[in-house]
Design a protein around this motif. Structure first.
Motif, PDB file in Angstrom:
ATOM      1  N   ASN A 134      38.704  44.561  48.574  1.00 17.65           N
ATOM      2  CA  ASN A 134      39.058  43.154  48.369  1.00 17.65           C
ATOM      3  C   ASN A 134      39.809  42.913  47.056  1.00 17.65           C
ATOM      4  O   ASN A 134      40.958  42.529  47.058  1.00 17.65           O
ATOM      5  CB  ASN A 134      37.812  42.273  48.391  1.00 17.65           C
ATOM      6  N   GLU A 135      39.115  43.136  45.926  1.00 15.93           N
ATOM      7  CA  GLU A 135      39.735  42.801  44.653  1.00 15.93           C
ATOM      8  C   GLU A 135      39.028  43.422  43.467  1.00 15.93           C
ATOM      9  O   GLU A 135      37.899  43.902  43.560  1.00 15.93           O
ATOM     10  CB  GLU A 135      39.779  41.283  44.455  1.00 15.93           C
ATOM     11  N   THR A 142      38.359  42.070  39.386  1.00 12.94           N
ATOM     12  CA  THR A 142      38.507  40.925  38.492  1.00 12.94           C
ATOM     13  C   THR A 142      38.152  41.319  37.060  1.00 12.94           C
ATOM     14  O   THR A 142      37.333  42.220  36.832  1.00 12.94           O
ATOM     15  CB  THR A 142      37.614  39.739  38.909  1.00 12.94           C
ATOM     16  N   CYS A 190      42.469  38.098  38.534  1.00 18.63           N
ATOM     17  CA  CYS A 190      42.037  38.715  39.796  1.00 18.63           C
ATOM     18  C   CYS A 190      43.207  39.502  40.370  1.00 18.63           C
ATOM     19  O   CYS A 190      44.318  38.975  40.486  1.00 18.63           O
ATOM     20  CB  CYS A 190      41.581  37.634  40.780  1.00 18.63           C
ATOM     21  N   SER A 240      44.115  41.481  43.786  1.00 18.90           N
ATOM     22  CA  SER A 240      43.575  41.598  45.142  1.00 18.90           C
ATOM     23  C   SER A 240      44.471  42.419  46.055  1.00 18.90           C
ATOM     24  O   SER A 240      45.673  42.572  45.818  1.00 18.90           O
ATOM     25  CB  SER A 240      43.367  40.208  45.753  1.00 18.90           C
ATOM     26  N   ALA A 267      39.876  36.187  50.253  1.00 21.44           N
ATOM     27  CA  ALA A 267      38.562  36.075  49.599  1.00 21.44           C
ATOM     28  C   ALA A 267      38.685  35.294  48.282  1.00 21.44           C
ATOM     29  O   ALA A 267      39.182  34.168  48.264  1.00 21.44           O
ATOM     30  CB  ALA A 267      37.989  37.472  49.387  1.00 21.44           C
ATOM     31  N   TYR A 268      38.256  35.886  47.177  1.00 25.00           N
ATOM     32  CA  TYR A 268      38.267  35.202  45.880  1.00 25.00           C
ATOM     33  C   TYR A 268      39.676  34.762  45.506  1.00 25.00           C
ATOM     34  O   TYR A 268      39.896  33.691  44.929  1.00 25.00           O
ATOM     35  CB  TYR A 268      37.692  36.143  44.823  1.00 25.00           C
ATOM     36  N   ASN A 269      40.655  35.577  45.844  1.00 18.55           N
ATOM     37  CA  ASN A 269      42.047  35.258  45.544  1.00 18.55           C
ATOM     38  C   ASN A 269      42.453  33.899  46.103  1.00 18.55           C
ATOM     39  O   ASN A 269      43.112  33.106  45.427  1.00 18.55           O
ATOM     40  CB  ASN A 269      42.954  36.352  46.109  1.00 18.55           C
ATOM     41  N   ALA A 325      40.507  31.370  46.794  1.00 22.00           N
ATOM     42  CA  ALA A 325      39.814  30.316  46.060  1.00 22.00           C
ATOM     43  C   ALA A 325      40.512  29.992  44.738  1.00 22.00           C
ATOM     44  O   ALA A 325      40.411  28.870  44.235  1.00 22.00           O
ATOM     45  CB  ALA A 325      38.366  30.731  45.807  1.00 22.00           C
TER      46      ALA A 325
END
Length: 267
Positions: free
Chosen positions: A122-123, A125, A153, A155, A162-164, A166
């Motif tokens: 995924n990533e 950070t 971040c 990714s 995912a977090y990216n 957001a």
């Protein structure tokens, strides 16, 4: 064919794991948790991430399948009521291999001859427990910007949802071998100035993050893994040479997953 089944650990997931194992054994497949050709995860995308990291050393030999015991996920695309159908497909070995890019991260620390290398699905950070993250962002050895803010971040395409996302990053199709750098609350003034938008870099580009202050301790995550590291000299990211292999038994288009996860109101 050798297989392994990993589970979220709850009662429902464990029960489905037992059913899958028994069915596959009945079809003369062999359980091998050390060198499986197929890994079936039962749980959610978090369970899938844990399994992938456990078998990162077997990316060329192992393909992954996810069965979701909650809502439909990006990696776990089979549902509990489809167990028998999934087992039959695995037993017939009528699957297609689909490969997705991964992220390679090398962390250089003081008094360390070789960097520690990590792969992420995924990533990755970069944050700090106290204060702001202040780093020079280098692209292919050239200074691009000096960043100050809550963090950064980086990714993969599959992790772009995912977090990216957001953080306001773009959603990228996993067929593209890229990585994306997304800011977390950057500070822009006369001293620190950033581009202010996500950067999408191709597979032949390398980016480095170099601390500019003596306070070079960072809180770094690699997918679900967290590390509080001191004396960080540089963090280098690139599209990994390795790729993750998914076993696909039916079409499951990426944009359909995006639609069902973020747009569709069907329950």
């Amino acid at each position: 064919m050798k297989f392994a089944v990993t589970t979220k650990g709850d009662h429902k997931s464990n029960k489905i794991k037992m059913i899958i194992e028994q069915y596959l054994l009945d079809f003369d497949l062999e359980i091998d948790e050390e060198e499986p050709e197929i890994v079936i995860t039962v749980g959610g995308d978090g369970t899938f991430l844990h399994a992938v990291h456990y078998y990162f050393h077997r990316l060329k030999e192992t393909a992954f399948i996810g069965l979701h015991t909650g809502h439909l996920g990006f990696y776990a695309d089979w549902l509990p009521e489809e167990v028998e159908k999934l087992v039959l497909e695995i037993a017939k070995e009528t699957f297609e291999i689909v490969e997705y890019p991964l992220l390679s991260t090398e962390i250089y620390q003081e008094n360390q001859e070789e960097p520690d290398r990590y792969l992420a699905l995924n990533e990755m950070t970069i944050k700090k427990i106290e204060g702001s993250v202040v780093v020079d962002v280098m692209i292919n050895g050239e200074l691009f910007e000096r960043f100050r803010g809550d963090g950064l971040c980086v990714s993969t395409p599959s992790g772009s949802t995912a977090y990216n996302k957001a953080l306001g990053g773009a959603i990228i199709h996993p067929s593209l071998a890229t990585m994306q750098i997304t800011e977390m609350s950057s500070i822009n003034n006369r001293v620190y100035r950033t581009i202010g938008s996500p950067l999408i870099l191709p597979s032949h580009h390398v980016t480095q993050f170099k601390p500019t202050t003596k306070s070079n301790n960072f809180f770094i995550t690699i997918d679900h893994i967290t590390k509080n590291l001191d004396n960080v000299q540089a963090i280098e990211c690139s599209v990994a040479k390795e790729r993750i292999r998914f076993a696909r038994f039916r079409p499951f288009p990426f944009w359909k997953r995006v639609h069902e996860s973020f747009i569709s109101d069907e329950r």
